[in-house]
Scaffold this active site. Sequence first.
Site, PDB file in Angstrom:
ATOM      1  N   GLY A  10       0.830  -1.207   0.000  1.00  0.00           N
ATOM      2  CA  GLY A  10       0.000   0.000   0.000  1.00  0.00           C
ATOM      3  C   GLY A  10       0.861   1.251   0.000  1.00  0.00           C
ATOM      4  O   GLY A  10       1.869   1.311   0.691  1.00  0.00           O
ATOM      5  N   ARG A  71       0.728  -5.083  -5.083  1.00  0.00           N
ATOM      6  CA  ARG A  71       0.895  -6.118  -4.050  1.00  0.00           C
ATOM      7  C   ARG A  71       1.302  -7.443  -4.698  1.00  0.00           C
ATOM      8  O   ARG A  71       0.925  -8.509  -4.235  1.00  0.00           O
ATOM      9  CB  ARG A  71      -0.402  -6.277  -3.249  1.00  0.00           C
ATOM     10  N   ASP A 102       5.792  -5.429   5.549  1.00  0.00           N
ATOM     11  CA  ASP A 102       6.121  -6.821   5.841  1.00  0.00           C
ATOM     12  C   ASP A 102       6.150  -7.701   4.582  1.00  0.00           C
ATOM     13  O   ASP A 102       7.045  -8.529   4.420  1.00  0.00           O
ATOM     14  CB  ASP A 102       5.087  -7.351   6.847  1.00  0.00           C
ATOM     15  N   THR A 124       5.045   1.747   6.248  1.00  0.00           N
ATOM     16  CA  THR A 124       3.649   1.315   6.361  1.00  0.00           C
ATOM     17  C   THR A 124       2.911   2.239   7.318  1.00  0.00           C
ATOM     18  O   THR A 124       3.428   2.564   8.396  1.00  0.00           O
ATOM     19  CB  THR A 124       3.456  -0.142   6.847  1.00  0.00           C
ATOM     20  N   ASP A 126       0.539   1.339   8.928  1.00  0.00           N
ATOM     21  CA  ASP A 126       0.084   0.500  10.044  1.00  0.00           C
ATOM     22  C   ASP A 126       1.077   0.520  11.218  1.00  0.00           C
ATOM     23  O   ASP A 126       0.706   0.176  12.339  1.00  0.00           O
ATOM     24  CB  ASP A 126      -0.111  -0.952   9.590  1.00  0.00           C
ATOM     25  N   ASP A 128       3.405  -1.502  11.929  1.00  0.00           N
ATOM     26  CA  ASP A 128       3.408  -2.823  12.559  1.00  0.00           C
ATOM     27  C   ASP A 128       4.642  -3.662  12.225  1.00  0.00           C
ATOM     28  O   ASP A 128       4.646  -4.874  12.414  1.00  0.00           O
ATOM     29  CB  ASP A 128       2.129  -3.590  12.166  1.00  0.00           C
ATOM     30  N   ARG A 161     -24.950  13.370  19.897  1.00  0.00           N
ATOM     31  CA  ARG A 161     -24.869  12.013  19.346  1.00  0.00           C
ATOM     32  C   ARG A 161     -23.646  11.273  19.852  1.00  0.00           C
ATOM     33  O   ARG A 161     -22.736  11.850  20.429  1.00  0.00           O
ATOM     34  CB  ARG A 161     -24.691  12.090  17.820  1.00  0.00           C
ATOM     35  N   ARG A 170      -4.810  -2.659   9.842  1.00  0.00           N
ATOM     36  CA  ARG A 170      -4.778  -4.132   9.777  1.00  0.00           C
ATOM     37  C   ARG A 170      -4.873  -4.770  11.163  1.00  0.00           C
ATOM     38  O   ARG A 170      -5.691  -4.341  11.955  1.00  0.00           O
ATOM     39  CB  ARG A 170      -3.506  -4.601   9.077  1.00  0.00           C
TER      40      ARG A 170
HETATM   41  O1  F6P Z   1      -1.321  -1.884   5.034  1.00  0.00           O
HETATM   42  C1  F6P Z   1      -1.809  -0.613   4.792  1.00  0.00           C
HETATM   43  C2  F6P Z   1      -3.298  -0.615   4.625  1.00  0.00           C
HETATM   44  O2  F6P Z   1      -3.735   0.716   4.424  1.00  0.00           O
HETATM   45  C3  F6P Z   1      -4.086  -1.268   5.765  1.00  0.00           C
HETATM   46  O3  F6P Z   1      -4.224  -0.419   6.877  1.00  0.00           O
HETATM   47  C4  F6P Z   1      -5.376  -1.612   5.066  1.00  0.00           C
HETATM   48  O4  F6P Z   1      -6.057  -2.679   5.686  1.00  0.00           O
HETATM   49  C5  F6P Z   1      -4.902  -2.003   3.695  1.00  0.00           C
HETATM   50  O5  F6P Z   1      -3.658  -1.372   3.492  1.00  0.00           O
HETATM   51  C6  F6P Z   1      -5.839  -1.629   2.575  1.00  0.00           C
HETATM   52  O6  F6P Z   1      -5.349  -2.181   1.396  1.00  0.00           O
HETATM   53  P1  F6P Z   1      -5.778  -1.731  -0.054  1.00  0.00           P
HETATM   54  O7  F6P Z   1      -5.179  -0.382  -0.342  1.00  0.00           O
HETATM   55  O8  F6P Z   1      -5.227  -2.786  -0.932  1.00  0.00           O
HETATM   56  O9  F6P Z   1      -7.266  -1.636  -0.080  1.00  0.00           O
END
Ligand code: F6P
Length: 338
Positions: A10, A71, A102, A124, A126, A128, A161, A170
């Site tokens: 991504g 990917r 990763d 990333t 994320d 992670d 609200r 992820r």
């Molecule tokens: O790994 C980065 C990320 O943005 C995640 O947070 C998310 O789940 C995923 O990629 C979304 O992937 P895509 O861009 O393929 O929809």
Amino acid sequence: MRIGILTGGGDCPGLNPAIRGAVFRALDHGDQCVGIIQGWQGLLTCETEPLDLKSVDEIIDRGGTILGTSRTNPFKDAALVQQCINNIGVIGLDALIAIGGDDTLGVAARFAALGVNVVGVPKTMDNDLSGTDFTFGFDTAVNIALDASRRLKDTALSHRRIIVLEVMGRHAGWVALYTGIGSGADYTLIPEVPVDWDAMIAQVMTAYRRKKYAFVVVSEGITVTENKNEKLDDFGHMLLQNRGVGPEVAHVIEEKTGISTRSATIGHIQRGGSPTLFDRILGTRVGVKAIDMIHAGEFGKMAALQGTDIVAIPLAEAVGKLRTVPREWIALLEVLSK
Ligand code: F6P
């Protein structure tokens, strides 16, 4: 040297500063840089473009990646692995920089084990990846989520609200954790902690009584109901945002509290746009380091942020084990739930 640079997985803010840092440093060594288009896919098709000072000079503040990304996983098929190795020769590369998370770095580690001269640069949103304290993309993503939070809280209070914000990340809760703490959320749900509906409803109601609104942050990776026909990518990962956990949590809250509840999912908005200063600096530093690692012969390694230093660590230490939110951060979230 002739050095190939690719970005995989991504996209996230900071990729362009990393490419730029590498190209600037390569010039000091008299190297020539070649962009491999769309990650490992470009190595399969030999799609490249030259990278020089002119092509990277103005990209420090640009989101996404000028090289494109995908990917693609060549290790799905032994023939594709061999095709990549052959094409490194066809393109005439002495070394390769793989910029990714990763998955992309996992592929790089496997190529390194086969003798390919490859170094890694972590990215990333994320946050992670093991072995590095932060990855670029994360800071920008959280700042976007904080901006969304401020807006949603305004609406929540005006309408009395409850609002639920779903963020990406992820299976690690870092984006939700930092968004929850940074926005002053009343409750934050992360994948590392199983959902306790009663505790959440009690806390949301406590906050609502005090403030006349409540704000909840939810990570896309939490489990609300079990698997609904998940689609998988090339690396076998589920497309989590399609599960819609934010709307589901909002539905439960409304049902149990009787208070009007809305949800917002900011999705890919978190991944685009100009990188923050932190991501520009980190991207630049790891890009520069990657070139220095190549010249030091440190193949099979990744440029990592440890403390305030950028160091070379084995790719094998970074890939294959997700860096999830540890107990002490969860304890901090609990302190902030009042
Ligand atoms: O790994 C980065 C990320 O943005 C995640 O947070 C998310 O789940 C995923 O990629 C979304 O992937 P895509 O861009 O393929 O929809």
